[in-house]
Design a protein around this motif. Structure first.
Motif, PDB file in Angstrom:
ATOM      1  N   PRO A  86      38.823  30.475  26.136  1.00  0.00           N
ATOM      2  CA  PRO A  86      39.269  31.902  25.949  1.00  0.00           C
ATOM      3  C   PRO A  86      39.863  32.586  27.144  1.00  0.00           C
ATOM      4  CG  PRO A  86      37.364  31.267  24.729  1.00  0.00           C
ATOM      5  CD  PRO A  86      37.295  30.242  25.836  1.00  0.00           C
ATOM      6  N   VAL A  87      40.865  33.348  26.929  1.00  0.00           N
ATOM      7  CA  VAL A  87      41.668  34.228  27.740  1.00  0.00           C
ATOM      8  C   VAL A  87      40.690  34.918  28.446  1.00  0.00           C
ATOM      9  CG1 VAL A  87      43.335  35.670  28.182  1.00  0.00           C
ATOM     10  CG2 VAL A  87      43.737  34.155  26.764  1.00  0.00           C
ATOM     11  N   SER A  88      39.625  35.567  27.767  1.00  0.00           N
ATOM     12  CA  SER A  88      38.745  36.560  28.357  1.00  0.00           C
ATOM     13  C   SER A  88      37.747  35.716  29.153  1.00  0.00           C
ATOM     14  CB  SER A  88      37.701  37.160  27.479  1.00  0.00           C
ATOM     15  OG  SER A  88      37.131  36.019  26.432  1.00  0.00           O
ATOM     16  N   GLN A  89      37.508  34.453  28.986  1.00  0.00           N
ATOM     17  CA  GLN A  89      36.583  33.658  30.056  1.00  0.00           C
ATOM     18  C   GLN A  89      37.528  33.167  31.108  1.00  0.00           C
ATOM     19  OE1 GLN A  89      34.086  30.852  28.271  1.00  0.00           O
ATOM     20  NE2 GLN A  89      33.838  31.949  26.421  1.00  0.00           N
ATOM     21  N   LYS A  90      38.708  33.056  31.024  1.00  0.00           N
ATOM     22  CA  LYS A  90      39.480  32.447  32.025  1.00  0.00           C
ATOM     23  C   LYS A  90      39.789  33.590  32.997  1.00  0.00           C
ATOM     24  CE  LYS A  90      42.459  28.733  29.977  1.00  0.00           C
ATOM     25  NZ  LYS A  90      43.794  28.430  29.856  1.00  0.00           N
ATOM     26  N   GLN A  91      39.783  34.837  32.617  1.00  0.00           N
ATOM     27  CA  GLN A  91      40.148  36.010  33.079  1.00  0.00           C
ATOM     28  C   GLN A  91      39.026  36.235  34.466  1.00  0.00           C
ATOM     29  OE1 GLN A  91      42.889  37.641  32.704  1.00  0.00           O
ATOM     30  NE2 GLN A  91      42.528  39.098  34.186  1.00  0.00           N
ATOM     31  N   VAL A  92      37.738  35.715  34.263  1.00  0.00           N
ATOM     32  CA  VAL A  92      36.855  36.015  35.017  1.00  0.00           C
ATOM     33  C   VAL A  92      37.085  34.933  36.214  1.00  0.00           C
ATOM     34  CG1 VAL A  92      34.159  35.601  35.445  1.00  0.00           C
ATOM     35  CG2 VAL A  92      34.986  36.431  33.414  1.00  0.00           C
ATOM     36  N   TYR A  93      37.471  33.731  36.115  1.00  0.00           N
ATOM     37  CA  TYR A  93      37.703  32.871  37.184  1.00  0.00           C
ATOM     38  C   TYR A  93      39.129  33.337  37.885  1.00  0.00           C
ATOM     39  CZ  TYR A  93      34.425  29.698  34.920  1.00  0.00           C
ATOM     40  OH  TYR A  93      33.210  29.178  34.545  1.00  0.00           O
ATOM     41  N   GLU A  94      40.007  34.056  37.367  1.00  0.00           N
ATOM     42  CA  GLU A  94      41.278  34.463  37.677  1.00  0.00           C
ATOM     43  C   GLU A  94      40.984  35.677  38.580  1.00  0.00           C
ATOM     44  OE1 GLU A  94      43.678  34.984  34.407  1.00  0.00           O
ATOM     45  OE2 GLU A  94      44.290  32.858  34.251  1.00  0.00           O
ATOM     46  N   GLU A  95      39.872  36.443  38.383  1.00  0.00           N
ATOM     47  CA  GLU A  95      39.658  37.691  39.073  1.00  0.00           C
ATOM     48  C   GLU A  95      39.030  37.214  40.250  1.00  0.00           C
ATOM     49  OE1 GLU A  95      40.563  40.717  38.845  1.00  0.00           O
ATOM     50  OE2 GLU A  95      41.816  40.443  37.094  1.00  0.00           O
ATOM     51  N   ALA A  96      38.068  36.372  40.176  1.00  0.00           N
ATOM     52  CA  ALA A  96      37.379  35.816  41.445  1.00  0.00           C
ATOM     53  C   ALA A  96      38.234  35.163  42.461  1.00  0.00           C
ATOM     54  CB  ALA A  96      36.159  35.027  40.971  1.00  0.00           C
ATOM     55  N   SER A  97      39.106  34.425  41.899  1.00  0.00           N
ATOM     56  CA  SER A  97      40.128  33.698  42.754  1.00  0.00           C
ATOM     57  C   SER A  97      41.339  34.864  43.278  1.00  0.00           C
ATOM     58  CB  SER A  97      41.041  32.774  41.884  1.00  0.00           C
ATOM     59  OG  SER A  97      42.008  32.110  42.772  1.00  0.00           O
ATOM     60  N   LYS A  98      41.604  35.789  42.639  1.00  0.00           N
ATOM     61  CA  LYS A  98      42.298  36.685  43.254  1.00  0.00           C
ATOM     62  C   LYS A  98      41.891  37.300  44.380  1.00  0.00           C
ATOM     63  CE  LYS A  98      45.288  40.575  41.818  1.00  0.00           C
ATOM     64  NZ  LYS A  98      45.499  41.694  40.730  1.00  0.00           N
ATOM     65  N   THR A  99      40.353  37.884  44.094  1.00  0.00           N
ATOM     66  CA  THR A  99      39.610  38.475  45.237  1.00  0.00           C
ATOM     67  C   THR A  99      39.636  37.826  46.359  1.00  0.00           C
ATOM     68  OG1 THR A  99      38.416  39.803  43.545  1.00  0.00           O
ATOM     69  CG2 THR A  99      37.444  39.701  45.802  1.00  0.00           C
ATOM     70  N   GLU A 100      39.294  36.366  46.117  1.00  0.00           N
ATOM     71  CA  GLU A 100      39.325  35.552  47.294  1.00  0.00           C
ATOM     72  C   GLU A 100      40.438  35.295  48.193  1.00  0.00           C
ATOM     73  OE1 GLU A 100      36.608  33.612  48.666  1.00  0.00           O
ATOM     74  OE2 GLU A 100      35.374  34.969  47.477  1.00  0.00           O
ATOM     75  N   TRP A 101      41.749  35.337  47.309  1.00  0.00           N
ATOM     76  CA  TRP A 101      43.061  34.949  48.080  1.00  0.00           C
ATOM     77  C   TRP A 101      43.364  36.342  48.710  1.00  0.00           C
ATOM     78  CZ3 TRP A 101      45.957  30.957  48.923  1.00  0.00           C
ATOM     79  CH2 TRP A 101      45.836  29.719  48.303  1.00  0.00           C
ATOM     80  N   GLN A 102      43.060  37.349  48.386  1.00  0.00           N
ATOM     81  CA  GLN A 102      43.161  38.799  49.083  1.00  0.00           C
ATOM     82  C   GLN A 102      42.475  38.693  50.408  1.00  0.00           C
ATOM     83  OE1 GLN A 102      42.339  41.582  46.375  1.00  0.00           O
ATOM     84  NE2 GLN A 102      44.216  41.749  45.436  1.00  0.00           N
ATOM     85  N   ARG A 103      41.210  38.141  50.475  1.00  0.00           N
ATOM     86  CA  ARG A 103      40.415  38.337  51.772  1.00  0.00           C
ATOM     87  C   ARG A 103      41.140  36.949  52.448  1.00  0.00           C
ATOM     88  NH1 ARG A 103      37.256  34.590  53.200  1.00  0.00           N
ATOM     89  NH2 ARG A 103      37.130  33.482  51.268  1.00  0.00           N
ATOM     90  N   TYR A 104      41.206  36.099  52.133  1.00  0.00           N
ATOM     91  CA  TYR A 104      41.973  34.960  52.610  1.00  0.00           C
ATOM     92  C   TYR A 104      43.256  35.416  53.570  1.00  0.00           C
ATOM     93  CZ  TYR A 104      44.659  30.667  53.700  1.00  0.00           C
ATOM     94  OH  TYR A 104      45.292  29.428  54.412  1.00  0.00           O
TER      95      TYR A 104
END
Length: 274
Positions: A86-104
């Motif tokens: 589901p989109v809601s569950q994918k959103q969790v992974y996408e947000e975590a990835s977005k945060t990591e990419w900003q830090r990177y």
């Protein structure tokens, strides 16, 4: 020996996209796999995408539920599960990835700031090399999908493929070395069958390439086999050197001077007659 090196290169393991994903899922080092573009151990490591993060976190669960599956089958099943997530569950992974990419991004900027000009130039050169290699791999996959015929084999290649399994040697490199030494000792008559097979394979390749090129022309993909013809540069006439110019002007001046002398002589003779 060049043929041996060529075969060793072909025999080397090519890391495909699927194998990279397998490393990210735990079959190998995920951090090492995704540290592209940076050549030192101190460089920031590229974070995982949302999809790869899902694979890494859920692989143990899928493996426990499907112990009979090998890594590729398991990966295929996990990819299907991601598509149905589901989109809601994918959103969790996408947000975590977005945060990591900003830090990177911040870490990379700080890392580059402390590099010397020589290190920065070396880093840029390595990145260009890797990008060129990726473009080459992409083009090679495209040619495979479009059915480009396999290149013709040499007599030595055919000999190796026939004798490789039965040859002695622990490693592939040792086997190739042993086969190369054997090939060098063969007489011309012993090599002739392989030479004939190589010639036949060359004819096969040329015929298949003609058909393939005709097909690519119909698809409008002449760029896959036709190199751009370079327009020949117009040869500009070389400028005459100063010495040649002076020599030519001197030659031109000689008849002028001679004619003026003749005129003076004629005038003198006329005056004397008068």
């Amino acid at each position: 020996m060049a043929a041996v090196r060529s075969l060793l290169g072909r025999a080397a393991t090519v890391v495909t996209g699927a194998q990279r994903l397998l490393r990210a899922c735990g079959v190998g080092s995920a951090e090492k796999c995704f540290s592209r573009g940076i050549s030192t151990d101190e460089a920031p490591k590229r974070p995982l995408t949302a999809y790869l993060r899902f694979l890494v976190e859920n692989r143990p669960v899928f493996k426990q539920k499907n112990p009979e599956m090998d890594s590729r089958e398991l990966l295929k099943k996990m990819a299907g599960a991601w598509r149905e997530l589901p989109v809601s569950q994918k959103q969790v992974y996408e947000e975590a990835s977005k945060t990591e990419w900003q830090r990177y991004g911040k870490d990379v900027a700080a890392y580059k700031a402390q590099l010397t000009p020589a290190q920065a130039a070396a880093l840029k050169e390595e990145r260009s090399r890797r990008q060129a290699k990726r473009r080459w791999r992409k083009r090679k996959r495209e040619l495979t999908v479009l059915g480009k015929p396999k290149k013709c084999r040499s007599a030595f290649n055919i000999f190796v493929s026939e004798k490789f399994k039965a040859s002695e040697g622990i490693s592939p490199a040792a086997k190739l070395k042993q086969l190369y030494d054997t090939w060098q000792k063969l007489s011309s008559s012993q090599k002739q069958p392989y030479v004939q097979l190589a010639e036949d394979d060359k004819i096969r390749y040329e015929n298949e390439m003609k058909l393939w090129e005709a097909k690519m022309i119909q698809l409008g993909r002449e760029d896959l086999f036709r190199s751009r013809k370079k327009t020949p540069k117009k040869k500009t006439p070389k400028k005459k050197t100063e010495k040649k110019k002076t020599a030519e002007t001197a030659k031109k001046a000689e008849p002028v001077e001679a004619s003026s002398r003749e005129q003076k002589v004629k005038l003198k003779s006329k005056k004397s007659e008068e």
